[in-house]
Design a protein around this motif. Structure first.
Motif, PDB file in Angstrom:
ATOM      1  N   PRO A 211       0.815  -1.219   0.000  1.00 27.21           N
ATOM      2  CA  PRO A 211       0.000   0.000   0.000  1.00 27.21           C
ATOM      3  C   PRO A 211       0.845   1.264   0.000  1.00 27.21           C
ATOM      4  O   PRO A 211       0.453   2.274  -0.585  1.00 27.21           O
ATOM      5  N   GLY A 214       1.749   1.844  -3.433  1.00 29.22           N
ATOM      6  CA  GLY A 214       0.566   2.331  -4.130  1.00 29.22           C
ATOM      7  C   GLY A 214       0.352   3.813  -3.915  1.00 29.22           C
ATOM      8  O   GLY A 214      -0.045   4.540  -4.833  1.00 29.22           O
ATOM      9  N   TRP A 255      -5.629   0.035  -3.942  1.00 35.00           N
ATOM     10  CA  TRP A 255      -4.726   1.134  -3.600  1.00 35.00           C
ATOM     11  C   TRP A 255      -5.001   2.445  -4.327  1.00 35.00           C
ATOM     12  O   TRP A 255      -4.535   3.492  -3.891  1.00 35.00           O
TER      13      TRP A 255
END
Length: 292
Positions: A211, A214, A255
């Motif tokens: 994440p 992302g 994400w």
């Protein structure tokens, strides 16, 4: 919401198209931009753009080749190529472009060779003159991901992996962000007066494993949009294709964060490579040893 599915070698490319607020919602033929452009620009929503460009064709292994057009054994693009594309029933061309070997300047300007931008513009114009829709991006080649369904040949001397890989050990995020912004500012200035049939895509399949990665790709999208705004001309109303990590469906779903504060109509794009046999028997679902 509308959905576009485009089939290219080894991939089904799907773009969700969401209407944006602002200029893209105005009626056909309206443009309140104060520009120096002589051409005409008819604002279009992302949903209408995606619908109009289906089906599409990908001009691969050409302007995205390393280090230059022709390096991967495809001949230089000629205008009649797009006559054939249009005659075959295609309505759009995705034109991947790699810039890794075409920077003539260093930080902070990251100047792109004007002759390379001119060549890209020549190819774009060939397609636009035939009323085809066109997408250009910062590309890279093909990548090697041990977790991917298809194991592809890796080219490391490319944009997404040579300088824009946020997952690399010791990745220089300041340089990556600077280079994304400066590259798209120059591309925007070079293509700012092109018609509404031209769309921009920030980068192809940027690596991301978490994440946190992302979030860095979302930041790339924001810098890309800032460059669109700062480059002026028609670019503030031009359709753009935004991306997430690897342009992978699961990473994108988890994400991606929609940008705010920009007027561009945008579509969210991801790539789908299963089954690999859809595009080419050269690609294996097993190991590198099986690549022929």
């Amino acid at each position: 919401m509308s959905t576009l599915v485009r089939i290219v070698k080894g991939a089904a490319i799907i773009a969700w198209s969401l209407p944006s607020r602002g200029a893209s919602q105005r009626g056909p033929g309206h443009s309140d931009l104060n520009t120096s452009c002589e051409g005409n620009f008819q604002p279009v929503s992302a949903a209408d753009f995606v619908s109009a460009m289906n089906p599409g064709w990908n001009l691969g292994n050409t302007l995205d080749a390393i280090p230059d057009e022709g390096s991967w054994n495809n001949p230089p693009v000629i205008a009649s190529t797009f006559d054939d594309v249009k005659a075959a029933g295609f309505r759009s061309v995705r034109n991947p472009v790699t810039y890794a070997d075409h920077f003539t300047g260093k930080s902070p300007d990251w100047t792109i060779d004007p002759s390379w931008l001119k060549r890209v513009a020549e190819v774009v114009d060939m397609a636009l003159e035939r009323d085809l829709y066109v997408i250009i991006n910062i590309h890279y080649g093909v990548y090697n991901d041990e977790n991917a369904i298809c194991v592809l040949i890796a080219y490391n001397e490319v944009d997404s992996w040579k300088w824009a890989d946020v997952t690399a050990a010791g990745a220089n995020l300041t340089m990556i962000e600077e280079k994304i912004y400066r590259s798209w500012l120059q591309i925007g200035e070079a293509f700012g007066c092109k018609s509404e049939r031209l769309a921009f895509e920030p980068i192809n399949e940027p690596p991301a494993n978490s994440p946190e990665d992302g979030a860095k790709i979302n930041r790339m999208n924001e810098l890309f949009l800032k460059a669109r705004a700062d480059s002026g001309e028609f670019n503030t109303q031009r359709v753009v294709m935004l991306v997430e990590g690897g342009m992978d469906s699961i990473k994108t779903s988890n994400w991606f964060k929609a940008p705010t504060g920009y007027s561009n109509p945008w579509a969210l794009r991801y790539h789908y490579y299963s089954p690999c046999e859809l595009g080419s028997q050269e690609y294996s679902t097993e190991t590198n040893d099986d690549i022929r």
